[in-house]
Design an enzyme around this catalytic site. Structure first.
Site, PDB file in Angstrom:
ATOM      1  N   ARG A  38      35.936  46.968  49.431  1.00  0.00           N
ATOM      2  CA  ARG A  38      36.315  45.607  49.089  1.00  0.00           C
ATOM      3  C   ARG A  38      36.515  44.830  50.400  1.00  0.00           C
ATOM      4  O   ARG A  38      37.272  45.259  51.271  1.00  0.00           O
ATOM      5  CB  ARG A  38      37.634  45.629  48.325  1.00  0.00           C
ATOM      6  CG  ARG A  38      38.068  44.249  47.996  1.00  0.00           C
ATOM      7  CD  ARG A  38      39.437  44.218  47.440  1.00  0.00           C
ATOM      8  NE  ARG A  38      39.609  42.964  46.735  1.00  0.00           N
ATOM      9  CZ  ARG A  38      40.552  42.747  45.861  1.00  0.00           C
ATOM     10  NH1 ARG A  38      41.382  43.700  45.542  1.00  0.00           N
ATOM     11  NH2 ARG A  38      40.648  41.593  45.282  1.00  0.00           N
ATOM     12  N   GLU A  57      38.946  46.169  38.989  1.00  0.00           N
ATOM     13  CA  GLU A  57      38.225  45.812  40.214  1.00  0.00           C
ATOM     14  C   GLU A  57      37.539  47.025  40.833  1.00  0.00           C
ATOM     15  O   GLU A  57      36.457  46.909  41.396  1.00  0.00           O
ATOM     16  CB  GLU A  57      39.194  45.151  41.205  1.00  0.00           C
ATOM     17  CG  GLU A  57      39.623  43.776  40.713  1.00  0.00           C
ATOM     18  CD  GLU A  57      40.783  43.177  41.481  1.00  0.00           C
ATOM     19  OE1 GLU A  57      41.908  43.693  41.302  1.00  0.00           O
ATOM     20  OE2 GLU A  57      40.569  42.234  42.239  1.00  0.00           O
ATOM     21  N   GLY A  91      49.086  38.475  33.178  1.00  0.00           N
ATOM     22  CA  GLY A  91      48.149  38.039  32.128  1.00  0.00           C
ATOM     23  C   GLY A  91      47.905  39.106  31.081  1.00  0.00           C
ATOM     24  O   GLY A  91      47.766  38.814  29.886  1.00  0.00           O
ATOM     25  N   GLU A  92      47.869  40.385  31.523  1.00  0.00           N
ATOM     26  CA  GLU A  92      47.591  41.470  30.574  1.00  0.00           C
ATOM     27  C   GLU A  92      48.823  41.878  29.785  1.00  0.00           C
ATOM     28  O   GLU A  92      48.702  42.349  28.646  1.00  0.00           O
ATOM     29  CB  GLU A  92      47.086  42.714  31.335  1.00  0.00           C
ATOM     30  CG  GLU A  92      45.706  42.545  31.910  1.00  0.00           C
ATOM     31  CD  GLU A  92      45.353  43.636  32.915  1.00  0.00           C
ATOM     32  OE1 GLU A  92      45.839  44.778  32.781  1.00  0.00           O
ATOM     33  OE2 GLU A  92      44.576  43.338  33.840  1.00  0.00           O
ATOM     34  N   ASP A 124      59.199  39.084  41.017  1.00  0.00           N
ATOM     35  CA  ASP A 124      58.702  39.908  39.920  1.00  0.00           C
ATOM     36  C   ASP A 124      58.917  39.189  38.586  1.00  0.00           C
ATOM     37  O   ASP A 124      60.047  38.901  38.197  1.00  0.00           O
ATOM     38  CB  ASP A 124      59.465  41.244  39.940  1.00  0.00           C
ATOM     39  CG  ASP A 124      58.814  42.270  39.041  1.00  0.00           C
ATOM     40  OD1 ASP A 124      58.748  42.029  37.813  1.00  0.00           O
ATOM     41  OD2 ASP A 124      58.378  43.302  39.557  1.00  0.00           O
ATOM     42  N   MET A 125      57.806  38.914  37.909  1.00  0.00           N
ATOM     43  CA  MET A 125      57.888  38.134  36.669  1.00  0.00           C
ATOM     44  C   MET A 125      58.784  38.807  35.626  1.00  0.00           C
ATOM     45  O   MET A 125      59.533  38.140  34.919  1.00  0.00           O
ATOM     46  CB  MET A 125      56.473  37.924  36.114  1.00  0.00           C
ATOM     47  CG  MET A 125      56.416  37.059  34.906  1.00  0.00           C
ATOM     48  SD  MET A 125      57.126  35.424  35.177  1.00  0.00           S
ATOM     49  CE  MET A 125      55.704  34.489  35.682  1.00  0.00           C
ATOM     50  N   HIS A 168      39.656  36.624  44.473  1.00  0.00           N
ATOM     51  CA  HIS A 168      39.731  37.339  43.193  1.00  0.00           C
ATOM     52  C   HIS A 168      38.376  37.352  42.494  1.00  0.00           C
ATOM     53  O   HIS A 168      38.296  37.546  41.282  1.00  0.00           O
ATOM     54  CB  HIS A 168      40.732  36.673  42.212  1.00  0.00           C
ATOM     55  CG  HIS A 168      42.164  36.954  42.504  1.00  0.00           C
ATOM     56  ND1 HIS A 168      43.155  36.081  42.132  1.00  0.00           N
ATOM     57  CD2 HIS A 168      42.783  37.996  43.092  1.00  0.00           C
ATOM     58  CE1 HIS A 168      44.336  36.567  42.495  1.00  0.00           C
ATOM     59  NE2 HIS A 168      44.122  37.735  43.084  1.00  0.00           N
ATOM     60  N   GLY A 192      48.420  41.718  36.145  1.00  0.00           N
ATOM     61  CA  GLY A 192      49.679  42.306  35.656  1.00  0.00           C
ATOM     62  C   GLY A 192      50.424  41.420  34.677  1.00  0.00           C
ATOM     63  O   GLY A 192      50.917  41.887  33.644  1.00  0.00           O
TER      64      GLY A 192
HETATM   65  P1  ADP Z   1      48.908  42.339  42.234  1.00  0.00           P
HETATM   66  O1  ADP Z   1      48.468  40.919  42.373  1.00  0.00           O
HETATM   67  O2  ADP Z   1      49.843  42.779  43.349  1.00  0.00           O
HETATM   68  O3  ADP Z   1      47.802  43.318  41.916  1.00  0.00           O
HETATM   69  P2  ADP Z   1      49.707  42.801  39.489  1.00  0.00           P
HETATM   70  O4  ADP Z   1      48.434  42.307  38.909  1.00  0.00           O
HETATM   71  O5  ADP Z   1      50.022  44.248  39.392  1.00  0.00           O
HETATM   72  O6  ADP Z   1      49.890  42.314  40.982  1.00  0.00           O
HETATM   73  O7  ADP Z   1      50.893  41.969  38.779  1.00  0.00           O
HETATM   74  C1  ADP Z   1      52.215  42.140  39.145  1.00  0.00           C
HETATM   75  C2  ADP Z   1      53.056  41.185  38.304  1.00  0.00           C
HETATM   76  O8  ADP Z   1      52.875  41.523  36.929  1.00  0.00           O
HETATM   77  C3  ADP Z   1      54.532  41.252  38.602  1.00  0.00           C
HETATM   78  O9  ADP Z   1      55.080  39.951  38.678  1.00  0.00           O
HETATM   79  C4  ADP Z   1      55.072  41.953  37.378  1.00  0.00           C
HETATM   80  O10 ADP Z   1      56.397  41.571  37.074  1.00  0.00           O
HETATM   81  C5  ADP Z   1      54.135  41.438  36.303  1.00  0.00           C
HETATM   82  N1  ADP Z   1      54.211  42.230  35.077  1.00  0.00           N
HETATM   83  C6  ADP Z   1      53.848  43.515  34.866  1.00  0.00           C
HETATM   84  N2  ADP Z   1      54.146  43.887  33.599  1.00  0.00           N
HETATM   85  C7  ADP Z   1      54.719  42.815  32.998  1.00  0.00           C
HETATM   86  C8  ADP Z   1      55.264  42.544  31.708  1.00  0.00           C
HETATM   87  N3  ADP Z   1      55.274  43.485  30.762  1.00  0.00           N
HETATM   88  N4  ADP Z   1      55.766  41.308  31.453  1.00  0.00           N
HETATM   89  C9  ADP Z   1      55.768  40.370  32.409  1.00  0.00           C
HETATM   90  N5  ADP Z   1      55.266  40.549  33.634  1.00  0.00           N
HETATM   91  C10 ADP Z   1      54.764  41.743  33.935  1.00  0.00           C
END
Ligand code: ADP
Length: 386
Positions: free
Chosen positions: A83, A371, A319-320, A272-273, A172, A317
């Site tokens: 990457r 990815e 969005g999923e 952290d969301m 991205h 993280g």
């Molecule tokens: P990166 O951009 O570092 O790859 P990720 O795609 O792993 O990050 O996303 C991390 C984010 O996803 C963090 O803010 C985390 O809190 C959030 N996250 C993961 N699971 C959940 C969930 N069940 N509800 C809300 N947010 C979540």
């Protein structure tokens, strides 16, 4: 054919070995805490998740360790996919690494100082440890090379933009391409797609007939959405004003807007969301509201840019995994034809990822990004053409 995929970040190397074209993952893991003072490196295999301490000082040693690990397991490697975050205007596709490609990766060190140096270190380590094996560079920027001038040009003096390569590159791209390809495999009739990659880093891309036509990240991955610790869109006067008033150096400004802003900056609690969603604190609530509001604005503007929308994809993280955030972003977008189904939004697996209601004219999907698999696919495509 086995393809080793490497993602060399500023303090970690993620790896996975893929059997292609059947797309079976053989092994994967991460070596983290590289260059982190006072903390030893860990190797965590994804299959067991038990950290094992390593005596490693840099990315080259981490890559050598990974290659040895694969060799010891008896698996062969036919090619290595890397990457590379910034490929600039030169690379519209993934490409076989040669001297010119390596020069280009280092040429962009200045505009991608956190990413391109470790990306190149990974390539060089592979050349040293596995001479003769093809290395393929897969660029995060390549998917966005189709963005037209009207969306990629900043309104600054032309000579400065040209002299310094200042334009929207977008990032991205590997993820946006993966999820949009996965969607159109199942729904080839979907042409106008808005892909929302929402994680620590977040971006939204408008895609028309498989081509990116606009994206929220720009010259750097700092523009656009509110992110974990990145500010996203700002009035350009703000950094200049702060520099003067606070007597800040450029390194301090970079740290403020990259590492201390976004969700972390607004809330003062966390980037952290999940933590913010659990909190009752007003600033945490405001941070979440601003995050969703900014995403909603981008979706609306890309509906205008695309002159309509067939599908919205959520990935990353947040969005999923967060029905709450998806709901907050799409609430009151029924004017635009996007309506969620409450049950489907809360149980995405039951509906193959579709979360919109039957009467929604824009269909909405949750598609987990992959990815690593996209890197393996691109690498296979390039080596198969040689
Ligand atoms: P990166 O951009 O570092 O790859 P990720 O795609 O792993 O990050 O996303 C991390 C984010 O996803 C963090 O803010 C985390 O809190 C959030 N996250 C993961 N699971 C959940 C969930 N069940 N509800 C809300 N947010 C979540």
């Amino acid at each position: 054919m086995n393809i080793l995929v490497l993602n060399c970040g500023s303090s970690s190397v993620k790896y996975s070995l893929w059997d292609v074209p059947v797309e079976k993952k053989i092994v994967s893991g991460i070596i983290d805490c590289i260059h982190v003072v006072g903390i030893p490196c860990n190797h965590i295999r994804n299959s067991d998740m038990i950290p094992e301490e390593l005596n490693i000082d840099n990315h080259a040693e981490a890559v050598a360790y990974i290659i040895n690990l694969v060799k010891k397991s008896g698996a062969d490697i036919s090619a290595i996919g890397h990457r590379v975050v910034q490929g600039g205007e030169r690379f519209k596709e993934s490409t076989l690494v040669n001297e010119e490609v390596k020069d280009a990766i280092s040429h962009y060190f200045d505009i991608a100082p956190l990413h391109n140096p470790p990306n190149l270190e990974g390539v060089l380590a592979c050349e040293e440890n596995y001479p003769g094996l093809p290395n393929v560079a897969v660029f995060d920027t390549a998917f966005h090379q189709t963005i037209p001038d009207v969306a990629s040009t900043y309104a600054i003096p032309k000579y400065l933009a040209k002299k310094h390569g200042i334009r929207r590159y977008g990032f991205h791209g590997i993820s946006h391409k993966y999820v949009s390809v996965e969607l159109t495999k199942n729904f080839p009739e979907m042409k106008k797609i808005i892909s929302c990659h929402l994680g620590n880093g977040s971006s939204i891309t408008a895609i028309n007939s498989g081509k990116s036509i606009d994206t929220s990240m720009g010259f750097s991955p700092l523009e656009g959405l509110v992110m974990g610790t990145r500010a996203g869109d700002l009035d350009p006067e703000i950094p200049i004003y702060l520099m003067e008033k606070e007597g800040l150096k450029t390194s301090e400004l970079l740290s403020i807007f990259n590492k201390q802003s976004g969700l972390a900056g607004i809330s003062g609690i966390s980037s952290d969301m999940r933590k913010l969603l659990e909190s009752d604190d007003q600033s945490a609530n405001l941070a979440v509201d601003i995050y969703c509001y900014r995403a909603k604005k981008y979706i609306g503007s890309y509906m205008a840019a695309l002159n309509g929308c067939d599908a919205i994809i959520f990935t990353g993280g947040i969005g999923e995994n967060s029905p709450e955030i998806r709901n907050m972003i799409l609430s009151s977008m029924d004017f635009f034809g996007a309506k969620l189904d409450k049950k489907r939004n809360e149980n995405t697996e039951a509906t193959f990822g579709e979360i919109s209601s039957n009467d929604s004219s824009v269909r909405v999907f949750v598609i987990p990004t992959n990815e690593e698999l996209m890197l393996a696919r691109e690498t296979f495509k390039v080596v198969s053409m040689v």
